[in-house]
Every structure is written in C-alpha cells, then in structure tokens.
Design a protein around this motif. Structure first.
Motif, PDB file in Angstrom:
ATOM      1  N   VAL A 160      31.167 -13.719  35.617  1.00  8.73           N
ATOM      2  CA  VAL A 160      31.530 -13.333  34.251  1.00  8.73           C
ATOM      3  C   VAL A 160      30.991 -11.946  33.932  1.00  8.73           C
ATOM      4  CG1 VAL A 160      31.192 -13.896  31.807  1.00  8.73           C
ATOM      5  CG2 VAL A 160      31.690 -15.707  33.444  1.00  8.73           C
ATOM      6  N   ALA A 161      29.729 -11.700  34.251  1.00 11.69           N
ATOM      7  CA  ALA A 161      29.121 -10.394  33.975  1.00 11.69           C
ATOM      8  C   ALA A 161      29.815  -9.290  34.766  1.00 11.69           C
ATOM      9  CB  ALA A 161      27.634 -10.425  34.309  1.00 11.69           C
ATOM     10  N   ARG A 162      30.132  -9.573  36.014  1.00 10.95           N
ATOM     11  CA  ARG A 162      30.803  -8.557  36.832  1.00 10.95           C
ATOM     12  C   ARG A 162      32.189  -8.242  36.274  1.00 10.95           C
ATOM     13  NH1 ARG A 162      32.245  -8.498  43.257  1.00 10.95           N
ATOM     14  NH2 ARG A 162      33.267  -6.496  43.186  1.00 10.95           N
ATOM     15  N   ALA A 163      32.918  -9.259  35.878  1.00 13.66           N
ATOM     16  CA  ALA A 163      34.254  -9.042  35.320  1.00 13.66           C
ATOM     17  C   ALA A 163      34.182  -8.236  34.031  1.00 13.66           C
ATOM     18  CB  ALA A 163      34.942 -10.374  35.073  1.00 13.66           C
ATOM     19  N   ALA A 164      33.182  -8.522  33.198  1.00 12.87           N
ATOM     20  CA  ALA A 164      33.043  -7.818  31.919  1.00 12.87           C
ATOM     21  C   ALA A 164      32.749  -6.336  32.125  1.00 12.87           C
ATOM     22  CB  ALA A 164      31.936  -8.459  31.088  1.00 12.87           C
ATOM     23  N   CYS A 165      32.016  -6.005  33.170  1.00 10.92           N
ATOM     24  CA  CYS A 165      31.576  -4.619  33.399  1.00 10.92           C
ATOM     25  C   CYS A 165      32.271  -3.947  34.580  1.00 10.92           C
ATOM     26  CB  CYS A 165      30.060  -4.604  33.627  1.00 10.92           C
ATOM     27  SG  CYS A 165      29.084  -5.214  32.254  1.00 10.92           S
ATOM     28  N   GLU A 166      33.314  -4.548  35.107  1.00 11.39           N
ATOM     29  CA  GLU A 166      33.937  -4.059  36.343  1.00 11.39           C
ATOM     30  C   GLU A 166      34.375  -2.600  36.269  1.00 11.39           C
ATOM     31  OE1 GLU A 166      37.063  -5.592  39.724  1.00 11.39           O
ATOM     32  OE2 GLU A 166      37.100  -6.525  37.761  1.00 11.39           O
ATOM     33  N   THR A 167      35.036  -2.214  35.204  1.00 10.35           N
ATOM     34  CA  THR A 167      35.524  -0.832  35.079  1.00 10.35           C
ATOM     35  C   THR A 167      34.366   0.151  35.106  1.00 10.35           C
ATOM     36  OG1 THR A 167      37.420  -1.591  33.800  1.00 10.35           O
ATOM     37  CG2 THR A 167      36.859   0.743  33.627  1.00 10.35           C
ATOM     38  N   GLU A 168      33.297  -0.147  34.375  1.00  9.92           N
ATOM     39  CA  GLU A 168      32.154   0.756  34.308  1.00  9.92           C
ATOM     40  C   GLU A 168      31.411   0.826  35.638  1.00  9.92           C
ATOM     41  OE1 GLU A 168      33.023  -1.506  32.135  1.00  9.92           O
ATOM     42  OE2 GLU A 168      33.417  -0.351  30.325  1.00  9.92           O
ATOM     43  N   ILE A 169      31.326  -0.299  36.344  1.00  6.19           N
ATOM     44  CA  ILE A 169      30.693  -0.303  37.671  1.00  6.19           C
ATOM     45  C   ILE A 169      31.513   0.539  38.634  1.00  6.19           C
ATOM     46  CG2 ILE A 169      30.115  -1.767  39.657  1.00  6.19           C
ATOM     47  CD1 ILE A 169      29.440  -3.985  37.579  1.00  6.19           C
ATOM     48  N   ASP A 170      32.836   0.377  38.621  1.00  3.87           N
ATOM     49  CA  ASP A 170      33.707   1.180  39.485  1.00  3.87           C
ATOM     50  C   ASP A 170      33.558   2.665  39.188  1.00  3.87           C
ATOM     51  OD1 ASP A 170      34.668  -1.063  40.791  1.00  3.87           O
ATOM     52  OD2 ASP A 170      36.564  -1.125  39.687  1.00  3.87           O
ATOM     53  N   THR A 171      33.483   3.025  37.905  1.00  2.00           N
ATOM     54  CA  THR A 171      33.320   4.427  37.518  1.00  2.00           C
ATOM     55  C   THR A 171      31.990   4.972  38.033  1.00  2.00           C
ATOM     56  OG1 THR A 171      34.683   4.138  35.550  1.00  2.00           O
ATOM     57  CG2 THR A 171      33.180   6.016  35.551  1.00  2.00           C
ATOM     58  N   ALA A 172      30.914   4.200  37.894  1.00  2.00           N
ATOM     59  CA  ALA A 172      29.596   4.640  38.366  1.00  2.00           C
ATOM     60  C   ALA A 172      29.590   4.837  39.881  1.00  2.00           C
ATOM     61  CB  ALA A 172      28.527   3.638  37.956  1.00  2.00           C
ATOM     62  N   LEU A 173      30.282   3.960  40.612  1.00  2.00           N
ATOM     63  CA  LEU A 173      30.368   4.110  42.072  1.00  2.00           C
ATOM     64  C   LEU A 173      31.160   5.357  42.446  1.00  2.00           C
ATOM     65  CD1 LEU A 173      30.922   0.387  43.118  1.00  2.00           C
ATOM     66  CD2 LEU A 173      28.868   1.773  43.448  1.00  2.00           C
ATOM     67  N   GLN A 174      32.244   5.637  41.719  1.00  2.00           N
ATOM     68  CA  GLN A 174      33.028   6.852  41.970  1.00  2.00           C
ATOM     69  C   GLN A 174      32.189   8.097  41.706  1.00  2.00           C
ATOM     70  OE1 GLN A 174      36.545   6.508  39.551  1.00  2.00           O
ATOM     71  NE2 GLN A 174      37.394   4.853  40.780  1.00  2.00           N
ATOM     72  N   GLU A 175      31.427   8.096  40.596  1.00  2.00           N
ATOM     73  CA  GLU A 175      30.576   9.246  40.267  1.00  2.00           C
ATOM     74  C   GLU A 175      29.496   9.457  41.319  1.00  2.00           C
ATOM     75  OE1 GLU A 175      29.195   8.490  36.293  1.00  2.00           O
ATOM     76  OE2 GLU A 175      31.140   9.001  35.405  1.00  2.00           O
ATOM     77  N   ALA A 176      29.023   8.383  41.935  1.00  2.00           N
ATOM     78  CA  ALA A 176      28.005   8.481  42.984  1.00  2.00           C
ATOM     79  C   ALA A 176      28.623   8.757  44.351  1.00  2.00           C
ATOM     80  CB  ALA A 176      27.198   7.192  43.033  1.00  2.00           C
ATOM     81  N   LYS A 177      29.959   8.870  44.375  1.00  2.00           N
ATOM     82  CA  LYS A 177      30.701   9.121  45.621  1.00  2.00           C
ATOM     83  C   LYS A 177      30.463   8.030  46.669  1.00  2.00           C
ATOM     84  CE  LYS A 177      30.946  14.148  45.002  1.00  2.00           C
ATOM     85  NZ  LYS A 177      31.070  14.123  43.621  1.00  2.00           N
ATOM     86  N   ILE A 178      30.445   6.785  46.191  1.00  2.00           N
ATOM     87  CA  ILE A 178      30.335   5.629  47.085  1.00  2.00           C
ATOM     88  C   ILE A 178      31.716   5.002  47.181  1.00  2.00           C
ATOM     89  CG2 ILE A 178      29.318   3.343  47.411  1.00  2.00           C
ATOM     90  CD1 ILE A 178      26.872   4.365  45.815  1.00  2.00           C
ATOM     91  N   PRO A 179      32.363   5.115  48.352  1.00  2.00           N
ATOM     92  CA  PRO A 179      33.714   4.557  48.489  1.00  2.00           C
ATOM     93  C   PRO A 179      33.699   3.031  48.465  1.00  2.00           C
ATOM     94  CG  PRO A 179      32.931   5.418  50.586  1.00  2.00           C
ATOM     95  CD  PRO A 179      31.882   5.757  49.563  1.00  2.00           C
ATOM     96  N   LYS A 180      34.760   2.440  47.954  1.00  2.00           N
ATOM     97  CA  LYS A 180      34.865   0.979  47.898  1.00  2.00           C
ATOM     98  C   LYS A 180      34.756   0.354  49.289  1.00  2.00           C
ATOM     99  CE  LYS A 180      37.381   0.363  43.624  1.00  2.00           C
ATOM    100  NZ  LYS A 180      38.462  -0.344  42.947  1.00  2.00           N
ATOM    101  N   THR A 181      35.180   1.091  50.301  1.00  2.00           N
ATOM    102  CA  THR A 181      35.114   0.573  51.668  1.00  2.00           C
ATOM    103  C   THR A 181      33.672   0.432  52.154  1.00  2.00           C
ATOM    104  OG1 THR A 181      35.376   2.822  52.531  1.00  2.00           O
ATOM    105  CG2 THR A 181      37.381   1.475  52.307  1.00  2.00           C
ATOM    106  N   ASP A 182      32.724   1.090  51.482  1.00  2.00           N
ATOM    107  CA  ASP A 182      31.310   1.014  51.854  1.00  2.00           C
ATOM    108  C   ASP A 182      30.574  -0.091  51.091  1.00  2.00           C
ATOM    109  OD1 ASP A 182      28.930   1.750  53.158  1.00  2.00           O
ATOM    110  OD2 ASP A 182      28.376   3.127  51.553  1.00  2.00           O
ATOM    111  N   VAL A 183      31.242  -0.733  50.132  1.00  2.00           N
ATOM    112  CA  VAL A 183      30.601  -1.769  49.328  1.00  2.00           C
ATOM    113  C   VAL A 183      30.714  -3.119  50.041  1.00  2.00           C
ATOM    114  CG1 VAL A 183      30.663  -3.021  47.140  1.00  2.00           C
ATOM    115  CG2 VAL A 183      31.030  -0.547  47.170  1.00  2.00           C
ATOM    116  N   LYS A 184      29.551  -3.713  50.308  1.00  2.00           N
ATOM    117  CA  LYS A 184      29.509  -5.024  50.949  1.00  2.00           C
ATOM    118  C   LYS A 184      29.572  -6.128  49.898  1.00  2.00           C
ATOM    119  CE  LYS A 184      26.140  -5.437  53.837  1.00  2.00           C
ATOM    120  NZ  LYS A 184      24.853  -5.708  54.487  1.00  2.00           N
TER     121      LYS A 184
END
Length: 104
Positions: free
Chosen positions: A26-50
């Motif tokens: 539930v928490a992840r779904a609520a914040c998913e967009t913001e988490i994705d944005t933070a990962l993009q800003e940190a230049k962490i590709p989705k393919t590197d997320v375990k």
C-alpha cells in the motif's frame, strides 16, 4: 464473565490495529511516482533495481500517526541500499546511499 472477556478481546484487537505497520504494498503504491522520480534524479536505472521496500514511519504518543515513509531500494549493481525519505504526502525529503552503493 464471558461478556467481559469479549470486551477485553475487542479492546486488544483494536489496540493491535494501531501497532501493525502499513502494508509495504500500500505504501509503495501510494508513493510510486515519487519513488520513480527520485530514482531517475539519482540516475539509477529501473534495470538496476532488485527490490523496493517501503516502511511507514510513525509518530509516538497515544495516537500514532504516519509521519512519513522510507523507501529502501536494493540494487543489483552493489550491496547496500539507496534510501529515499518521503513525507506523509509522499514528497521526497532526502535520499542517501549505503554500503557499496555509495560509490555507484
């Protein structure tokens, strides 16, 4: 006696409701967009997320409330985490890397 036992059981179940942390899903779904944005800003590709685990941070006192969330991002390329601190409205308030992920 039986009525009193039922009342005590109901109070105990109600108290446990406040102690159970919010579901990671539930928490992840609520914040998913913001988490994705933070990962993009940190230049962490989705393919590197375990894996991403999100934990609700609760305030104390008689009426515990969610004060924010912490997203723990496990990466494939390093041992450690990328940690994203989020407000209770899911706004990213800070981030840091731990372990070997500090170098990546």
């Amino acid at each position: 006696m039986r009525t009193r036992l039922k009342t005590l059981l109901a109070v105990a179940v109600g108290a446990l409701f406040f102690l159970v942390p919010i579901s990671t899903t539930v928490a992840r779904a609520a914040c998913e967009t913001e988490i994705d944005t933070a990962l993009q800003e940190a230049k962490i590709p989705k393919t590197d997320v375990k894996e991403i685990s999100v934990v609700a941070e609760r305030g104390g006192g008689n009426a515990p409330r969610i004060e924010g969330y912490t997203a723990w991002v496990s990466r494939k390329s390093c041992s450690g985490n990328y940690v994203i601190n989020l407000s209770n409205s899911c706004r990213a308030t800070g981030a840091y890397a731990s372990g070997d992920c500090k170098r990546n």
